[in-house]
Design an enzyme around this catalytic site. Sequence first.
Site, PDB file in Angstrom:
ATOM      1  N   PRO A  18      30.336 -29.816  -6.424  1.00 15.62           N
ATOM      2  CG  PRO A  18      28.292 -30.825  -5.977  1.00 15.62           C
ATOM      3  CD  PRO A  18      29.263 -30.558  -7.089  1.00 15.62           C
ATOM      4  CD  GLU A  19      35.064 -26.772  -3.851  1.00 19.36           C
ATOM      5  OE1 GLU A  19      35.665 -26.449  -2.809  1.00 19.36           O
ATOM      6  OE2 GLU A  19      35.035 -26.065  -4.873  1.00 19.36           O
TER       7      GLU A  19
ATOM      8  CE  LYS B 237      36.563 -32.024  -4.021  1.00 27.58           C
ATOM      9  NZ  LYS B 237      36.955 -31.376  -5.303  1.00 27.58           N
TER      10      LYS B 237
ATOM     11  NE  ARG C 231      40.308 -27.870 -11.028  1.00 23.47           N
ATOM     12  CZ  ARG C 231      39.166 -28.432 -10.683  1.00 23.47           C
ATOM     13  NH1 ARG C 231      38.214 -27.695 -10.128  1.00 23.47           N
ATOM     14  NH2 ARG C 231      38.960 -29.719 -10.872  1.00 23.47           N
TER      15      ARG C 231
END
Length: 279
Positions: free
Chosen positions: A2-3, A58, A262
């Site tokens: 989650p960002e 976050k 990533r």
Amino acid sequence: MPELPEVETLKNSLKDKLIGLIVENVELKRDNLRYKLSPLLATEILNTNILDVRRRAKYLIIDFNNDYSLIVHLGMSGRFTLQSANYKTQKHDHVIFDLSNGEKLIFNDTRRFGMIYSFKTDLLEQEFFNDLGIEPFSDLLTLEYLKDKLQTRKRPIKNLIMDNRVIVGVGNIYASESLHLARIHPDKSGSDLRDDEIENLIKSIRDVLTKAITAGGTTLKDFVNGDNKPGYFTQQLTVYGKEGQSCLSCSSTIIKTKHSGRSTFYCKTCQYRLASFTI
């Protein structure tokens, strides 16, 4: 993971429902998540009123009237949901907060990369968040600020906007989306950006994050808000996860590469770059 939009969505879904309630009991189902859970967690916020629910980067923050705050990081698969009094505990429910209205606030985390801490509220910025950069929606995020942060850095711009010491909350999904909107190649060195590119990037980051928050965040697998509902920004993604598909802007093929392990997605035409960059 989650960002910022997901945590902002979580905050928005919980805030009005939690403020004014009292934590009557805290049950720790295990003694560790990503890190060891403090045994004081069950006592430092016990029988205290919830004053506010907010976000920093976050992290979800719940402030109490005894000058302590609960800091929650969802990790890779964490869920923080409000459940009814007759809720039956699930396998990966690790921390349960019993509230004065009979409901339960549940922290569920299959992969256990999440984190929960209690901390003195007035020391959060100085001690807990002291290494964090500024918020994307802050008035402090200006051309001058970002130019100063980028001008001496030779790293790819995608890595730089994901660096929480520069800007907080812009994770992998939204970095790819923002750079595509700004028409900046993810490999371009931060120090090579022109002033107009930096200004456009700031605007693009804010535009993408705003749309994601409006859509309730992005649910690829695990994320749900406090009401156990998924986010729908997945339907608006333009490049992330679109390898081999046509760009919606120019019909060229979306490319997938790697930055620091990533996945990165970009359009080879909209984000064309003359020079190569070795990562």
